[in-house]
Design an enzyme around this catalytic site. Structure first.
Site, PDB file in Angstrom:
ATOM      1  N   HIS A  26       0.974  -1.297   0.206  1.00 15.57           N
ATOM      2  CA  HIS A  26      -0.111   0.327   0.072  1.00 15.57           C
ATOM      3  C   HIS A  26       1.162   1.373   0.401  1.00 15.57           C
ATOM      4  O   HIS A  26       0.462   2.420  -0.889  1.00 15.57           O
ATOM      5  CB  HIS A  26      -0.759   0.172   1.297  1.00 15.57           C
ATOM      6  CG  HIS A  26      -1.975   0.890   1.397  1.00 15.57           C
ATOM      7  ND1 HIS A  26      -3.445   0.753   1.287  1.00 15.57           N
ATOM      8  CD2 HIS A  26      -1.787   2.531   1.763  1.00 15.57           C
ATOM      9  CE1 HIS A  26      -3.902   2.234   1.471  1.00 15.57           C
ATOM     10  NE2 HIS A  26      -2.952   2.654   1.850  1.00 15.57           N
ATOM     11  N   GLU A  27       1.617   1.821   1.312  1.00 18.79           N
ATOM     12  CA  GLU A  27       2.841   2.150   0.855  1.00 18.79           C
ATOM     13  C   GLU A  27       3.318   2.907  -0.428  1.00 18.79           C
ATOM     14  O   GLU A  27       3.810   3.562  -0.880  1.00 18.79           O
ATOM     15  CB  GLU A  27       3.206   2.730   2.490  1.00 18.79           C
ATOM     16  CG  GLU A  27       2.502   2.334   4.118  1.00 18.79           C
ATOM     17  CD  GLU A  27       1.981   3.842   3.618  1.00 18.79           C
ATOM     18  OE1 GLU A  27       1.847   4.501   3.564  1.00 18.79           O
ATOM     19  OE2 GLU A  27       0.276   3.682   4.171  1.00 18.79           O
ATOM     20  N   HIS A  56       1.533   4.872  -2.971  1.00 18.91           N
ATOM     21  CA  HIS A  56       1.469   5.780  -2.629  1.00 18.91           C
ATOM     22  C   HIS A  56       3.293   6.111  -3.092  1.00 18.91           C
ATOM     23  O   HIS A  56       3.026   7.403  -4.126  1.00 18.91           O
ATOM     24  CB  HIS A  56       1.695   6.211  -1.278  1.00 18.91           C
ATOM     25  CG  HIS A  56      -0.271   6.354  -0.292  1.00 18.91           C
ATOM     26  ND1 HIS A  56      -0.871   7.082  -1.351  1.00 18.91           N
ATOM     27  CD2 HIS A  56       0.134   5.432   0.700  1.00 18.91           C
ATOM     28  CE1 HIS A  56      -1.785   6.672  -0.204  1.00 18.91           C
ATOM     29  NE2 HIS A  56      -1.415   5.629   0.362  1.00 18.91           N
ATOM     30  N   HIS A  79       3.617   6.405  -6.946  1.00 16.93           N
ATOM     31  CA  HIS A  79       2.810   7.308  -7.515  1.00 16.93           C
ATOM     32  C   HIS A  79       3.247   9.317  -7.226  1.00 16.93           C
ATOM     33  O   HIS A  79       3.355  10.066  -7.661  1.00 16.93           O
ATOM     34  CB  HIS A  79       0.927   7.731  -6.845  1.00 16.93           C
ATOM     35  CG  HIS A  79       0.510   8.741  -7.141  1.00 16.93           C
ATOM     36  ND1 HIS A  79      -1.226   8.808  -6.947  1.00 16.93           N
ATOM     37  CD2 HIS A  79      -0.138   9.571  -8.803  1.00 16.93           C
ATOM     38  CE1 HIS A  79      -1.687   9.637  -7.235  1.00 16.93           C
ATOM     39  NE2 HIS A  79      -0.559  10.249  -8.053  1.00 16.93           N
TER      40      HIS A  79
HETATM   41 ZN   LIG Z   1      -3.117   4.804   2.124  1.00 18.61          ZN
END
Ligand SMILES: [Zn+2]
Length: 591
Positions: A385-386, A389, A392
């Protein structure tokens, strides 16, 4: 459990390389002093903005904004490493004063741009000012909602007052909240807190769950009229702010911040509504698997399969994540490896380290990832998940100029959720162990329930309450509970027992004080699932990388549309909900 280490005891290879951002504290201090002087360069543009000096002015602003953010992020990341370190606490507060100094030095700029001749400005952004095309278009879009200088000043001064309801609720909810004690399954006394409530609701013993649920809601009920008045005051402030700024409604005002149309919001609610029978089926499966004669709201969070006790070390977690994200292509994997090999990540917990995983950074340097990795399956999902980020941010800042080098909240959770979805698909494909597979399916279904369904229900509640109050129908504790009760019946079906407490749930949701915010969790989640399907099934990788590279160079819904996901239509939400439907069918067959 081992005792928590001091930060100094953790090996360097497990800590992020913060020197990449600012090489030392001494350099930070030097830059801090120099930067304050640079702010005054903005003064020469004050009351003097013209079309032909606007570009110079904006690039100066971007330059000092970037420098300010680098110092701000460095000081705060250092503070987050170990909050007991007083040196970095003071550095962080110095950086905060730097940010306010920066803000006041550029405060004149946007109002002054809006006084320029619009036709000439539009001509200029097609030629000389092309870099700032989207920035200026977005600024002009809000022009008709910006008031005279005098009125703006009054509103700015009144801003703090309009935040009162939020502040009051936050004090009540954090400083004054006392949920009392309950007994756990071994008869041990436990104080219920915000921190352990969700764990208590996951307890396999129904009586423990029930006690925690009752204890939590008893507190909110004891203040029912106070909270109802606090919440309706917040709604009144929303209505007031929308009205003075010439918006048709508070929802239009809130959505206009990211230029999202009301259709997106209504489309989300309508599309989720069509799939509510699947949610009702899921509740029935839950009831059956838990072996309950009746299912209550405090039975919704406990896992319906046994917890898997599998240890996944950080090394294994990285390896599996790299394997799972292969569909994102060679370039993505190369960058991800770079992140792993060059200490972008602060992996383990230490005394004083900020809890919760997050990514932060500043333009011009790679992002930084903070984890508290403890070798569980959930930790591996957090890593994926991280890193979503982080990638991105990395793709955005390396492909966009500073002015578009960030992304909106509307887009923020897409990349992280895409990675989680790809990891999930990979694990479901490669896991042989049936029990582990069930655990994964349960984890995935719970994400759908809590992110897509629950947040949409919240979104619908906010819309109903604001609409009613805008029509002049005053709301009380009882009327708010009635709305909330009906929504719970609608979303969870007739099988679930509606305990009185659940009708009070709205009274404990802090997000309701930032109206029309939570729907973005549901739209973001839908977009991510739609992207992951396109990546795995339809060669959608390149378009997705285009999304990652876009930053804020266009309006959020346009960026998504260019990448093949049109969130103004029902398809992405439907696609996501179909994945949920398949999971429920799978679970039903196994049950
Ligand atoms: Zn998040």
């Amino acid at each position: 459990m081992d005792q928590l280490k001091q930060r100094s005891e953790i090996l360097e290879q497990f800590k992020w390389k913060i020197e990449d951002l600012v090489s030392s504290d001494k350099v930070w201090e030097e830059r801090f002093e120099n930067l304050k002087k640079e702010f005054s360069k903005m003064d020469s543009f004050k009351n003097n903005i013209k079309i032909n000096n606007l570009k110079d002015c904006l690039s100066l602003r971007d330059k000092i904004s970037n420098k300010t953010m680098i110092l701000y992020v460095y000081a705060n990341l250092k503070k987050n490493e170990d909050s007991t370190n007083s040196f970095y606490q003071s550095l962080a507060s110095k950086s905060e004063s730097l940010v306010s100094l920066y803000q006041s030095s550029v405060a004149f700029l946007e109002p002054e741009i809006l006084t320029l001749d619009e036709k000439e400005l539009l001509k200029a952004i097609d030629t000389d000012l092309n870099l700032y095309n989207q920035y200026i278009k977005n600024l002009l879009r809000t022009k008709k909602h910006i008031l005279s200088t005098e009125k703006e000043e009054i509103l700015a001064n009144a801003y703090e007052i309009s935040q009162s309801a939020d502040n009051i609720f936050s004090m009540l909810n954090n400083a004054d909240a006392d949920f009392g004690h309950i007994k756990d399954e071994n008869g041990k006394d436990i104080k219920v807190t915000h921190g352990n409530y969700s764990m208590l609701l996951e307890n396999s013993n129904q009586d423990v769950r029930k006690q925690a649920f009752k204890a939590m809601y008893k507190f909110y009920y004891s203040l029912k009229n106070t909270i109802a008045t606090t919440y309706t005051s917040s709604v009144k402030a929303d209505i007031f702010n929308a009205k003075v700024r010439n918006y048709n409604s508070s929802i239009e005002h809130a959505l206009s911040e990211t230029n999202v149309s009301l259709d997106v919001y209504k489309n989300l609610i309508a599309t989720v509504e069509k799939f509510l029978p699947v949610m009702h089926k899921y509740v029935a499966i839950r009831k059956k698997r838990l072996g309950l004669s009746e299912i209550h709201f405090y039975d919704l969070y406990t896992p319906i399969v046994k917890d898997v006790d599998k240890k996944i070390t950080f090394e294994e977690g990285k390896k599996i994540t790299l394997e799972a994200l292969k569909p994102l292509g060679e370039d993505y994997i190369k960058n991800l490896k770079d992140a792993f090999d060059n200490r972008w990540i602060d992996i383990y917990e230490n005394v004083g380290k900020r809890s919760g995983a997050y990514v932060w950074g500043a333009y011009g340097c790679h992002p930084f990832v903070s984890l508290n990795y403890t070798d569980t399956l959930d930790d591996m999902f957090t890593l994926a998940h991280e890193m979503g980020h982080a990638m991105h941010s990395y793709y955005t800042t390396t492909n966009q100029p500073y002015v578009y080098g960030d992304y909106t909240i509307f887009l923020a959770e897409v990349a992280s959720t895409v990675n989680e979805a790809l990891l999930m698909e990979h694990l479901l494909k490669t896991t042989e162990n049936e029990e582990e597979k069930l655990y994964l399916i349960n984890h995935f279904m719970e994400q759908f329930r809590t992110t897509l369904f629950r947040q949409t229900m919240f979104a619908e509640f906010e819309m109903i309450v604001h609409e009613k109050m805008e029509k002049g129908e005053p709301q009380t504790f009882e009327s708010l509970c009635e709305i909330y009760k009906n929504l719970n019946i609608k979303y969870y079906g007739n099988d679930i027992v509606i305990d009185e407490e659940i009708t009070w749930e709205w009274a404990r949701i802090p997000h309701f004080y930032s109206a029309f915010y939570v729907y973005q969790y549901a739209t973001g989640y839908s977009c991510a699932i739609a992207f992951s399907k396109k990546i795995l099934e339809e060669n959608g990788t390149e378009a997705y990388l285009g999304f990652l590279k876009s930053g804020s160079s266009d309006y959020s819904t346009e960026i998504l549309k260019k990448a093949g996901v049109d969130i103004t239509k029902k398809e992405p939400i439907e696609d996501a909900l179909k994945v949920f439907e398949q999971l429920v069918d799978k679970m039903e067959k196994i049950s």
